[in-house]
Scaffold this active site. Structure first.
Site, mmCIF file in Angstrom:
data_model
loop_
_atom_site.group_PDB
_atom_site.id
_atom_site.type_symbol
_atom_site.label_atom_id
_atom_site.label_comp_id
_atom_site.label_asym_id
_atom_site.label_seq_id
_atom_site.Cartn_x
_atom_site.Cartn_y
_atom_site.Cartn_z
ATOM 1 C CB ALA A 74 -0.905 -0.009 1.232
ATOM 2 N N GLY A 119 0.203 -5.076 0.536
ATOM 3 C CA GLY A 119 -0.830 -5.036 -0.490
ATOM 4 C C GLY A 119 -0.426 -5.709 -1.780
ATOM 5 C CD GLU A 122 -3.071 -7.581 2.105
ATOM 6 O OE1 GLU A 122 -3.837 -7.790 3.048
ATOM 7 O OE2 GLU A 122 -2.567 -6.464 1.869
ATOM 8 C CD GLU A 142 0.307 -6.108 5.857
ATOM 9 O OE1 GLU A 142 -0.166 -6.101 4.705
ATOM 10 O OE2 GLU A 142 0.947 -7.086 6.335
#
Length: 269
Positions: A74, A119, A122, A142
């Site tokens: 992210a 991310g 993911e 994270e």
């Protein structure tokens, strides 16, 4: 094929495959809100194109610009300016992207070159399977930021690898290299470099393009619907899927071609 143009994505058709390149190399292809918006728009357009069963491509390959990074994660700089509600909305927008990819009736392959962290990992997990270059690195880091996976990692990682390994990776934030990712079942194949990676992914889509389009769509949807079901419930889904496949024109053509000892020409219906 009317898919539009995007500020953060590059699209290329190679044979039966659509190659989608996330193009923010200056930020290691991080998933800024603009990238999430572009991926969502593209996924919706792909889904709309396929409603009549006439697909312009037979598979999608997602990769990142350059050799260094698939998607580094992210966009933490952007996220740091968000409040809790904005950050939650950001995560939910990415949930819609990943669920949209899973719902497409054609295969989606993640071609992971370099970093696939947070991310990025993911996004790769939302694809049907992952091919990796030798320099790929995967992780859910994270916890290092006081966060937890927000784009589906805690849901999909335990489905791809064992639950124990998934818990270890999420709770430690540890990164794994391509060879370990192959060993634990996170990736299907490891290729030498990005060129070989894309060639392998395209070759796989070309192989799938010789199969019945309705059967591919039916099998993908059935396997997704079976997640979390008991054996008995999943067998009911399989029976319904088999019946639906048997009634297609593709099935009639495939069976008749087999009996006649000729190559099948599937109509895609």
């Amino acid at each position: 094929m009317q898919l539009g143009t995007y500020a953060t994505l590059e699209l290329e058709t190679r044979g039966a495959a659509l190659i989608v390149t996330i193009n923010r190399p200056e930020a290691l292809n991080a998933l800024a809100a603009a990238v999430v918006e572009d991926l969502g728009s593209l996924t919706r357009k792909l889904a709309a194109l396929g409603r009549d069963g006439e697909w312009p491509v037979r598979g999608v390959i997602i990769t990142g610009a350059g050799e260094k990074s698939f998607v580094a994660g992210a966009d933490i700089v952007e996220m740091n300016s968000m409040n809790a509600q904005a950050a939650t909305d950001y995560g939910r927008a990415m949930h819609r992207v990943t669920q949209g990819l899973e719902a497409l009736p054609i295969p989606v392959i993640a071609a992971v070159n370099g970093f696939a962290l947070g991310g990025g990992c993911e996004l790769a997990l939302a694809c049907d399977w992952i091919y990796a270059s030798a320099n790929a690195r995967f992780g859910q880091p994270e916890v290092n930021l006081g966060l937890v996976p927000g784009f589906g990692g805690a849901v999909r990682l335990p489905r791809r690898v064992s639950p124990g390994i998934a818990r270890e990776l999420i709770l430690t934030g540890r990164q794994v290299k391509a060879d370990e990712a192959l060993r634990i079942g996170l990736v299907n194949r490891v290729l030498e470099d990005k060129a070989a990676l894309l060639d392998a992914a395209v070759a796989t889509i070309e192989e799938i393009a010789t199969k019945a389009p309705t059967a591919v769509a039916n099998a993908k949807a059935a396997m997704e619907a079976m997640v979390g079901l008991s054996t008995a419930e999943a067998l009911e889904v399989e029976s319904d899927s088999f019946r639906a496949a048997f009634l297609t024109e593709d099935s009639v053509e495939g069976r008749e071609a087999f009996v006649s000892k000729r190559a099948a020409v599937f109509p895609g219906r």
